[in-house]
Write a protein that holds these residues in place. Structure first.
Motif, mmCIF file in Angstrom:
data_model
loop_
_atom_site.group_PDB
_atom_site.id
_atom_site.type_symbol
_atom_site.label_atom_id
_atom_site.label_comp_id
_atom_site.label_asym_id
_atom_site.label_seq_id
_atom_site.Cartn_x
_atom_site.Cartn_y
_atom_site.Cartn_z
ATOM 1 N N ASN A 27 0.804 -1.226 0.000
ATOM 2 C CA ASN A 27 0.000 0.000 0.000
ATOM 3 C C ASN A 27 0.836 1.275 0.000
ATOM 4 O OD1 ASN A 27 -2.473 -1.329 0.080
ATOM 5 N ND2 ASN A 27 -2.411 -1.543 2.298
ATOM 6 N N GLU A 265 -9.119 -6.600 1.693
ATOM 7 C CA GLU A 265 -9.556 -5.895 0.483
ATOM 8 C C GLU A 265 -10.954 -6.334 0.025
ATOM 9 O OE1 GLU A 265 -8.114 -3.413 -1.219
ATOM 10 O OE2 GLU A 265 -6.424 -3.267 0.159
ATOM 11 N N PHE A 328 -2.155 6.010 1.703
ATOM 12 C CA PHE A 328 -2.265 4.671 1.118
ATOM 13 C C PHE A 328 -2.583 4.778 -0.372
ATOM 14 C CE2 PHE A 328 -3.644 4.077 5.590
ATOM 15 C CZ PHE A 328 -2.750 3.089 5.988
ATOM 16 N N LYS A 329 -1.943 3.921 -1.155
ATOM 17 C CA LYS A 329 -2.276 3.881 -2.584
ATOM 18 C C LYS A 329 -3.716 3.401 -2.743
ATOM 19 C CE LYS A 329 1.577 1.342 -3.725
ATOM 20 N NZ LYS A 329 2.169 0.297 -4.545
ATOM 21 N N ASN A 336 -10.270 3.706 0.247
ATOM 22 C CA ASN A 336 -9.904 3.749 1.673
ATOM 23 C C ASN A 336 -11.124 3.710 2.593
ATOM 24 O OD1 ASN A 336 -7.067 3.657 1.953
ATOM 25 N ND2 ASN A 336 -6.934 5.757 1.095
ATOM 26 N N ARG A 339 -11.980 0.047 2.746
ATOM 27 C CA ARG A 339 -11.023 -0.650 3.632
ATOM 28 C C ARG A 339 -11.323 -0.360 5.100
ATOM 29 N NH1 ARG A 339 -5.968 1.624 0.191
ATOM 30 N NH2 ARG A 339 -5.420 -0.227 -1.034
#
Ligand code: GN1
Ligand code: MG
Length: 365
Positions: A27, A265, A328-329, A336, A339
């Motif tokens: 990430n 994920e 975070f990517k 996000n 997540r």
């Protein structure tokens, strides 16, 4: 990102680089697997360090060198149990003899040896895998248990200090307009209700009940390498966050990752559950190595650490969503938030099974 082959050429230990491809799903950093045309060691890992997150990347490498050197020496002194092997990833040097390379864009690159004959998984496959994951973390903590933590630099200030993440969250809330939706409201309320409790580990540290030790910082399931032939854990990789900390951050992180069979994920956040059988197997594997150096207080805070690190990761993802995905990517703007919902649902499941989890800890202690 520049010419990946040219970067790989900088670090190749021998032979010719014939392939470089993206590897894993980190990430923060960008990771690649380079392949050589040689007979022996065929691969190595190439990484572009995200210097917005790791401000002093040279200290990240230096922590890695200090810890792996310590582990290698200790493995020579103290033999492993019969039939076990343990591999330590090594830092590769660039052509100029340094342990990193800056490309013309100023990107910071480094290379690490690849553990041949091993693989990792994003989620736990079965009980044996769970116990191997726990064993690997226990092994890692044991191997570093006699390294004074102050030999390692603090390469990421505030990492896993939940009250600081809460503070940052409050600052972000004050600064940005938050678009309200049922999911956002759920997160806001979820965090609000756990504000006071979230200081639990840092309070215990301030009171001298828990002390700093060398930690891994990111012992999630896919950082544990499994021997493809035997199914045994043989290494723990991604040593970027090795630094002084509480072993509880690692225990909590390993369990929040390992006991969530849908994975972090998943898009089915409402179905996320914490699996107590996997928890038991991971902790048994961990304690088979770590029991010797854990104190009564350490045991006392294990349940809190499981609940806290799941909550904390949710808080970190949600804050990053509110802030516009700066840490975070992400693959899409709501990533996000999705997540965060997974981690909060996991936290809720942990809370609803508090008695069962505490009983497991008591039983196997
Ligand atoms: C980040 O980049 P990666 O995947 O190794 C993060 C961890 C989180 C993890 C969640 C330095 O790790 O703390 O647990 O994502 N690393 C950092 O997948 O923040
Ligand atoms: Mg990591």
């Amino acid at each position: 990102m520049g010419n990946l082959f040219a970067v790989a050429e900088q670090f190749k230990p021998q032979g010719r680089v014939i392939d470089v491809r993206e590897f894993g799903n980190g990430n923060i950093n960008n990771t690649f697997l380079a392949t050589l045309d040689t007979k022996g060691e065929k691969h190595f890992i190439l990484q572009r360090i995200n210097t917005r997150v790791f401000r002093r990347p040279e200290l990240v490498i230096s922590n890695m060198r200090i810890s792996t050197e310590h582990i290698r020496q200790r493995l020579q002194r103290v033999p492993l149990s019969a039939g076990r092997r343990w591999e330590v990833p090594g830092v590769l040097l660039a052509q100029d003899g340094r342990d990193f390379w800056l490309d013309s864009d100023g990107s910071f690159w480094r290379a690490i040896s690849f553990i041949e004959g091993s693989q990792s998984f994003d989620t736990i496959k079965d009980i044996d895998h769970a116990s191997e994951v726990g064993y690997a973390l226990g092994m890692f903590h044991t191997l570093l248990s006699d390294l004074p933590p102050d030999r390692l630099s603090d390469t990421l200030k505030g990492f896993h200090i939940t009250p600081l993440y809460l503070q940052h969250y409050e600052d972000v809330l004050a600064k940005y307009n938050v678009g309200k939706s049922p999911e956002v409201n759920y997160c806001l309320q979820f965090i609000g209700e756990r504000n006071a409790w979230a200081h639990v580990l840092e309070n215990a540290r301030a009171q001298g009940r828990l002390r700093l030790r060398p930690i891994h910082g990111d012992p999630k399931v896919n950082n544990i390498m499994i021997d493809t032939a035997t199914g045994q854990a043989i290494s723990i990789v991604d040593l970027d966050t090795v630094k002084p900390g509480l072993v509880h951050y690692d225990i909590g992180d390993c369990l929040r990752s390992g006991c969530n069979p849908l994975g972090e994920e998943t898009e089915q956040w409402e179905k996320v559950q914490f699996d107590p059988d996997l928890c038991k197997a991971i902790l048994q594997g961990y304690l088979s190595m770590a029991r010797e150096f854990l104190t009564g207080n350490d045991f006392f805070y294990i349940y809190d650490s499981i609940r806290l690190i799941a909550f904390e990761l949710g808080l970190r993802f949600f804050t990053d969503y509110l802030e516009g995905n700066v840490y975070f990517k992400v693959r899409h703007p709501e990533h996000n938030l999705a997540r965060a919902l997974v981690q909060f649902k996991l936290t809720q499941s942990i809370e609803s099974q508090e008695t069962a989890i505490c009983n497991i800890i008591r039983e196997i202690r």
